[in-house]
Design an enzyme around this catalytic site. Structure first.
Site, PDB file in Angstrom:
ATOM      1  CG  ASP A   1      -1.661   1.256   1.430  1.00 25.49           C
ATOM      2  OD1 ASP A   1      -2.322   1.661   0.464  1.00 25.49           O
ATOM      3  OD2 ASP A   1      -1.599   1.836   2.523  1.00 25.49           O
TER       4      ASP A   1
ATOM      5  CG  ASP B   1      -1.435   2.190   6.795  1.00 26.52           C
ATOM      6  OD1 ASP B   1      -1.541   2.067   5.557  1.00 26.52           O
ATOM      7  OD2 ASP B   1      -1.791   3.195   7.413  1.00 26.52           O
TER       8      ASP B   1
ATOM      9  CG  ASP C   1      -4.169  -1.301   3.137  1.00 30.31           C
ATOM     10  OD1 ASP C   1      -4.369  -1.129   1.924  1.00 30.31           O
ATOM     11  OD2 ASP C   1      -3.539  -0.499   3.851  1.00 30.31           O
TER      12      ASP C   1
END
Length: 613
Positions: A310, A505, A509
């Site tokens: 990410d 995080d 996600d």
């Protein structure tokens, strides 16, 4: 006490092992006037719990364990009158159990540190007086005072004061971290020097420390598939051992050789091969600030071929920062542009406004008539000057010529341009972006060296994604993704047989973390949902532990393979030597159990692995 002895309680087993040493030595060197062989003491102290455990496993659990073969070897030795051999088998087996327990206790030490960190009290103000209260009674929003040398009791944000925080136990970071007003602090870390006040953001049960403790307690609850495979093989080895012993007896007519075959064929080293390595690997990872949920997760992490990252909060800091300040009027220098914009944005609630205000000193400046235009900009009278700060379109609507600030350069970098105007004149442009973490390029180079290909998966626009990818050295980029899009992409890799790890995080996600072959969450700033969805957690909000994590997991699997090969070689070599009469029950027991000790020692080497950066 009696049942603890039968169930191989470590402390009682240690006493039994120590008490067995003198009788065994007396039996080995001649027991003289003793009415019975002193080795019977070792047989009773160390052997009875083994036989009890084997019988319970067979009758109650219907499970054939290593204790079954040990019990057969022990009983067979007694039948042929080899009392010292029987006592030695029992003694060395229990000694091996103690070594395994010792390795396990060392392995769990890194995880248990987290449990022991839990602060018990907090310093707050109640009824106008300072009070020290249990942390369970503190509520969100309450103000706490933390003195130098004290442990931070709860997660929160510093309201006033500057200090240095020792985060080594929680994150593995050896260098203390400087903290000041507005910075987040974690429970369980140590306030080294200054005194500060903090606002509580999470109650005790929801703190980062408690979340890590819950993960730690579940870390070794599951067995890896290779462990279950070893258990199945152990059952077959028992049958093969009995077959070899019978064939040896029939072929040679010497029952003592058959007894020796039973002694050396016990698959104890084989059974110890995996759990000792797994426990040592999990402990080492925990000591370096990485929590791995289970042995199964460990095995999957060792096989990773692709790593999907990410962007926001993972490769970047997750907050806007000023990356450039351009002056567009000869009457204003960079310092003036910074000061005017910071004063104008002083009361702003927008993330970009707060970033501008935090980047420059504003002491002594007067601000009146502040007006905020949601999502567009602000206007304020700053030291008697009419100041506008905001997007270029917003300034254009106010009748300000912004042509000098127009540039595609900042758009290509995935940044945001903010214009600053004073008394109707455009005086400067401030460019902000979510800056990449400084150590990301080095981390990704080390990951590539491990044979792992990095990818970027982000919900940001193409320009921002490509800008970060270029800096990080990532070739494959997927931008503009919704959470379900990330999950779909991850599943595609998995269905193609590609072992892919997702590193993220946030809440967005969580789906990808759970769908990936292995999910890795940023524990320091990561959301609760992300952490709970992951197979491993980076306790600090930094990806720099990733190369170490992947390298360690592969070393653990390599260690397991070494242990299995070593144990099988020792067992089968000893069987051949026993069938040919070279080994007797006494020497056979010694050779066999030395194999168990070697496996445990080999696994313990993993405790010494370090993260070299």
């Amino acid at each position: 006490m009696f049942f603890r002895w039968l169930n191989n309680d470590s402390r009682i087993t240690l006493v039994c092992v120590v008490l067995s040493i003198p009788p065994l030595l007396a039996s080995l060197f001649g027991w003289g006037e003793w009415p019975v062989d002193p080795a019977w003491a070792a047989i009773l102290l160390c052997g009875v719990p083994i036989i009890f455990g084997a019988g319970r496993g067979l009758l109650l659990e219907h499970d054939i364990k290593a204790d079954v073969l040990v019990s057969l070897a022990l009983l067979a030795s007694l039948v042929v009158g080899e009392y010292f051999a029987a006592g030695e088998v029992a003694f060395i087996m229990q000694l091996g159990t103690l070594l395994e327990d010792f390795t396990a206790s060392r392995a769990n030490a890194g995880i248990e540190k987290l449990v022991g960190l839990t602060p018990q009290t907090a310093r707050t103000e109640r009824d106008g007086k300072e009070a020290i209260v249990p942390v369970e009674e503190v509520t969100v929003g309450e103000t706490l005072t933390v003195l130098a040398g004290e442990m931070i009791p709860l997660d929160g944000t510093i309201l006033s004061g500057e200090t240095t925080i020792d985060t080594s136990v929680m994150t593995g970071e050896s260098v203390p971290v400087e903290k000041s007003t507005g910075d987040a602090v974690m429970s369980g870390t140590i306030n080294q020097y200054g005194t500060f006040t903090m606002r509580v953001e999470k109650v005790c049960s929801d703190s980062a420390l408690q979340r890590m403790i819950r993960l730690a307690q579940a870390a070794d609850a599951d067995k890896a598939p290779i462990v279950r495979l070893a258990d199945r093989w152990a059952t077959w080895l028992v049958a093969i051992a009995l077959g070899c012993a019978i064939v040896t007896w029939l072929a040679t007519g010497i029952f003592l050789r058959a007894v020796t075959v039973l002694v050396v064929f016990c698959p104890c080293a084989f059974i110890l091969a995996t759990p000792t390595a797994v426990m040592a690997g999990l402990a080492n990872a925990a000591r370096h600030g990485v929590l791995v949920r289970s042995g199964d997760a460990l095995e999957r992490l060792a096989r990773i071929q692709y790593a999907a990252f990410d962007k926001t909060g993972t490769l970047t800091w997750g907050r806007p920062e000023i990356i450039a300040v351009d002056t567009l009027s000869p009457d204003f220098d960079e310092a003036a542009v910074r000061r005017l914009s910071a004063l104008a944005e002083k009361r702003s609630e927008h993330p970009l406004g707060r970033a501008i205000a935090a980047a420059s000193p504003t002491d002594g400046g007067s601000v009146t008539d502040f007006t905020m235009f949601a999502g567009r900009g602000v206007r304020a009278i700053v030291e008697k000057h009419d100041v506008f700060v905001g997007k270029l379109d917003f300034l254009r609507e106010q009748g300000i010529d912004v042509n000098a600030a127009s540039s595609m350069e900042w758009e290509e970098a995935g940044a945001t341009a903010i214009g600053v105007a004073c008394d109707g004149v455009l005086c400067g442009r401030i460019t902000l972006a979510d800056a990449m973490r400084s150590d990301v390029p080095e981390v990704l180079n080390r990951i590539k060296a491990e044979g792992i290909t990095p990818l970027l998966l982000t919900g940001d626009n193409e320009a921002a994604a490509q800008a970060i990818a270029r800096q990080a050295g990532i070739q494959e980029v997927h931008s503009g993704l919704l959470p379900e899009d990330k999950q779909t992409l991850i599943r595609k890799y998995t269905e193609e047989g590609k072992a892919i790890a997702m590193i993220g995080d946030g809440v967005n996600d969580a789906l990808a973390l759970r769908s990936a072959y292995a999910g890795i969450a940023m524990g320091g700033i990561g959301s609760d949902i992300a952490v709970e969805s992951a197979d491993a957690v980076l306790v600090e909000d930094n990806v720099r532990r990733l190369p170490y994590l992947f390298s360690l997991m592969r070393k653990v699997m390599g260690n397991i393979k070494q242990n299995i090969i070593l144990s099988l070689l020792i067992n089968f070599s000893a069987v051949v030597l026993s069938a040919s009469g070279i080994l007797n029950p006494v020497t056979g027991a010694l050779v066999h159990n030395c194999g168990s000790v070697l496996v445990v020692v080999n696994a313990a080497r993993l405790l010494g692995e370090r993260d070299v950066r």
